[in-house]
Enzyme design. Structure first.
Site, PDB file in Angstrom:
ATOM      1  CG  ASP A   1       9.041  -6.696 119.676  1.00 13.61           C
ATOM      2  OD1 ASP A   1      10.114  -7.253 119.380  1.00 13.61           O
ATOM      3  OD2 ASP A   1       7.974  -6.941 119.074  1.00 13.61           O
TER       4      ASP A   1
ATOM      5  CD  GLU B   1       1.810  -4.820 111.323  1.00 13.13           C
ATOM      6  OE1 GLU B   1       2.517  -5.790 111.081  1.00 13.13           O
ATOM      7  OE2 GLU B   1       0.888  -4.857 112.162  1.00 13.13           O
TER       8      GLU B   1
END
Length: 870
Positions: free
Chosen positions: A270, A364
């Protein structure tokens, strides 16, 4: 001003907000954000400081080495008051200048950076180094204002350089990629460091250094930090897969070989993409934007399947790598706003918003049909971050309502008397004794900025770039002296031919993506809004022209369908019937009729494993035990393991009160347990036997508490209680299991407050319910009502004495006096001594106080929780 920054200004001007939220309502929400921050921050300072983090359920600090290890999560903790440093610039943004000045003085006087402790290079860089630099930026800004911090002489910057030098040994590799961990005192390698033997690191771990290290170099004039960060980025760029222009998730820091070749925009990768674009914004170096654009084109070609963002294999980017998404990708719509690509940002954000509304928080990880894959939610801020940037870009009040939803869910489901607790399971609403530093560093920054008016903010945020931890670095650093960057070889014609010219636009916003119609965001959102609840089908995998019908999907497979069996054969998949009636699938790629069919077979097997795993998880999901009486009022929820027998709480939730009892022999005075739930110590006999004993005595439920000291749902897998090998159809009450740590919390509440109300259910109930109006269960059918837990005195192993509240028999409530405690039996482990004669149970007896001795350290914490009642 770098051209990218025009995006945030121009889009807000071009898009009329429609029916905007009133200034008064925004002010109310902004003030609520500040109140929530105060609740979290003050509880950290009161109960945890100088520890790294607050444990909000037990109202104490988390000190590494004193709590059971949580694995890699604990690598962020370095005994350097992590939460305080991470929160410094948040204090300034929220106009808490006095608190900021006090916090800086505390950091300077109390924090040590030379601890003999191994920490994550990545986490220490973004949280501690970033926090010190963000704090320094704010201190300089305030000092230049002439009213505050006049005594400040760059002390935070000196600390930052000290920390930077302690991180540098991690970069001593042939590749320039850093070791994932470093000893703050001894560096890497050598027996005293306890590190330096690792071979692998994640792409984000190695590629999320440049902002902090470059800022440190330009603040101090020492180019060594920026040089090391650039070298690591150069190496990652060179190791990208040249055909797909994607990077893998994990790389060998010595050889540069990809260890994990799956690629996405979530966990593991990310912030590598984020830092390429933001390094261009902060440093003004075109090289970073060029690299980002190449990566971004591939992301949009292979990974982006609006509104989904799916992982693929870097060498075969048309082949999906998994069928679920992780919550960290929620930052990506915000990054797309910075890029100027608004349409996919709106679409992905809307998908995430609908998943949030379905589960109250982003799990999550969740599947492509929006079911829970990993149920935790550690109060991550990425969705709030993207919400802020989309509102900034569009001016659409829809995103203000999304922010309100985030705040409401935090207050309803995560707020506890000592702060905000992470969600252990979004399905049940149960809590984890955890409040990470990023919650204060990021969540409240973005929520405050979302609702604040310009005159509420003490400085112009357009003059700063947000790091991945939301720390503020001034754009003026682009003008600071620095060493010349390494000259990269020029692109080849092959590189250019792979990309559309529009990917090299040097100004923002992209003129192809501006929308003159104020309703444009709504038009994009509407098709997605209902997709989550309706479980829209997954995108069909790519098929080359002429390759025949789409492949068989795991969710459609039927073992008795001849056509399906033929499709399996063509994919090289064999079906074996086992003796117990199950079937086993095995794939041999060489037996497939073609390479494409073999890839279909790989995909089918991956989907089948995911489906099988998901089905197993769904058979027995965790349950919730919610403490609903004063001073908890439903704000503390414990993760409980289910039993494979008894009442299914998902169909009939029952709130009951409890009595501690061994449960391994029949109860002589059953009238005292009737209508209550028994608290049972694990040990000596089978779970089903315990359930039968308390059920015969008239109990309506049971909670088994683990006697393994230190066991916790934080570090151990969910425990599911099995039967005793014979039919358990006769067991009709619910039985739940708590690990030692969670049982600790419940028993201390019982000991301190004597009368405690709990609710057993499949998921936590709304904390807003007025609990005092609920009817006592003893005179009502089994439903969501609850009773008092009363104090218990045990006589031998077969008797219970309990003072019952008068209201349970219809009389006015009077002061209850506890029964005298007599010795109670200590029990061995469940099942291990299940055949030992019962007369042995009295051989080592102990008082109730001794039985609860393991929970003494939390007594003061619960007293404080009463004082902190909302």
């Amino acid at each position: 001003m770098p051209p990218v920054l025009f995006l945030l200004i121009l889009l807000g001007a071009l898009c009329s907000p429609g029916q905007a939220m009133s200034r008064e309502e925004k002010q109310k929400l902004k003030n609520q954000v500040v109140e929530m921050f105060d609740h979290a921050y003050q509880n950290y300072m009161d109960h945890a400081y100088p520890a790294d983090e607050l444990m909000p359920l037990t109202c104490r600090g988390r000190v590494r080495g004193l709590e059971p290890s949580r694995g890699d999560i604990d690598d962020a903790l370095g005994k350097f008051s992590l939460t305080l440093i991470d929160t410094l610039d948040t204090l300034v943004l929220l106009n808490k200048t006095t608190e900021f000045e006090d916090a800086v003085r505390r950091v300077l006087s109390d924090v040590r950076l030379d601890n003999d402790i191994v920490v994550s290079v990545f986490e220490t860089n973004i949280r501690v180094l970033g926090g010190l630099l963000g704090g320094h930026s704010m201190a300089v800004m305030l000092k230049e204002g002439g009213q505050h911090m006049q005594w400040y002489q760059d002390e935070l910057l000196h600390m930052a350089k000290d920390l930077g030098l302690r991180l540098l040994p991690a970069f001593n590799t042939s590749s320039g990629l850093p070791y994932p961990r470093v000893n703050l005192k001894h560096g890497v390698r050598g027996p005293e460091t306890r590190t330096g033997t690792e071979t692998d690191t994640c792409t984000a771990c190695a590629g999320t250094i440049i902002l902090e290290f470059a800022a440190l170099s330009r603040f101090t004039g020492d180019p060594v930090f920026e040089a090391h960060a650039r070298r690591a980025l150069d190496f990652l760029w060179e190791k990208r897969q040249r055909n797909s222009n994607l990077v893998g998730t994990t790389i060998n820091i010595h050889s540069g070989e990809w260890v994990r070749r799956d690629s996405g925009v979530g966990a593991g990768i990310d912030s590598y993409y984020e830092y390429l674009l933001k390094a261009y914004v902060l440093l003004g170096d075109d090289l970073f934007l060029e690299r980002f654009n190449i990566h971004y084109a591939s992301i949009m070609k292979y990974i982006s399947q609006p509104p989904l963002l799916l992982d693929v294999h870097i060498h075969k980017p048309l082949l999906p790598a998994r069928t679920w998404m992780d919550s960290l990708l929620a930052f990506f719509p915000g990054l797309q706003v910075l890029k100027g690509d608004i349409r996919p940002a709106i679409e992905t954000h809307e998908m995430l918003y609908q998943v949030t509304k379905k589960h109250n928080f982003l799990p999550e990880a969740f599947t492509t049909d929006f079911r829970v894959h990993w149920a935790q939610h550690p109060l991550r801020p990425e969705f709030a971050e993207s919400t802020y940037f989309l509102y900034k870009a569009t001016g659409d009040p829809y995103y203000l309502e999304a922010g309100r939803t985030i705040m409401d869910n935090l207050n309803r489901f995560a707020r506890v008397p000592c702060g905000f607790a992470a969600m252990k399971d979004v399905r049940t609403g149960s809590h984890e004794d955890r409040m990470d530093s990023f919650f204060l560093a990021e969540m409240f920054k973005y929520l405050f900025l979302l609702f604040a008016e310009p005159d509420d903010i003490p400085f112009d945020v357009e003059d700063y770039v947000f790091t991945t931890e939301a720390h503020l670095l001034p754009l003026s650093l682009s003008m600071a002296p620095h060493s010349s960057p390494k000259v990269m070889k020029p692109w080849t014609p092959f590189d250019l031919n792979e990309l559309d010219d529009s990917n090299f636009d040097w100004t923002c916003p992209n003129t192809h993506l501006l929308f003159p119609d104020p309703a444009f965001p709504r038009i994009l959102r509407e098709p997605i809004r209902s997709a989550v609840d309706k479980s829209c089908p997954r995108p069909a995998p790519y098929r080359e022209p002429g390759m025949g019908r789409p492949p068989l999907r795991a969710q459609d497979f039927m073992a008795n369908n001849p056509e399906h069996l033929e499709l399996l054969r063509r994919m090289g998949v064999s079906l074996i019937h086992l003796k117990d009636g199950r079937v086993q699938l095995v794939q041999h790629a060489t037996q497939a009729v073609s390479a494409v069919a073999a890839e279909d077979g790989v995909r089918f097997m991956q989907e089948m494993m995911e489906l099988s795993s998901q089905q197993q998880k769904e058979q027995l999901p965790p349950r919730a035990i919610q403490i609903v009486s004063h001073p908890f009022f439903g704000r503390v929820v414990l993760t409980a393991g289910p039993a494979q027998f008894g009442t299914d709480l998902s169909k009939s939730s029952t709130g009951v009160s409890g009595l501690p009892y061994s449960g391994c022999s029949e109860i002589a005075n059953a009238e005292y347990i009737q209508g209550h739930i028994a608290l049972l110590q694990r040990g000596q006999c089978m779970f089903a036997e315990k359930a039968r004993h308390i059920q015969k005595a008239g109990a309506i439920g049971g909670i088994v508490i683990d006697d393994n000291e230190g066991s916790s749902s934080d570090t151990a897998p969910l425990f599911q209680m099995a039967g005793d090998g014979r039919s358990t159809d006769d067991v009709t009450l619910p039985l739940l299991f708590l690990f030692h740590k969670e049982g600790n919390i419940l028993l201390e509440a019982l000991k301190e407050y004597r009368e405690v109300e709990v609710l057993l259910s499949d998921k936590a109930r709304d904390r807003g319910v007025t609990l005092s109006l609920m009817v006592p269960l003893c005179s009502s059918p089994l439903n969501d009502f609850q009773l008092h837990i009363c104090t218990v005195g045990a006589v031998g192993s077969e008797h219970l004495l309990c003072t019952l509240p008068a209201e349970e028999v219809g009389a006015p409530k009077e002061e209850a006096s506890p029964a005298e405690a007599e010795p109670a039996a200590a029990q061995p482990q469940e099942g291990r001594d299940s055949e030992k004669p019962e007369e042995d149970t009295d051989s080592s007896s102990q008082s109730v106080d001794e039985l609860l001795a393991d929970w003494q350290e939390d007594l003061e914490a619960f007293k404080q929780m009463e004082k902190d009642e909302l």
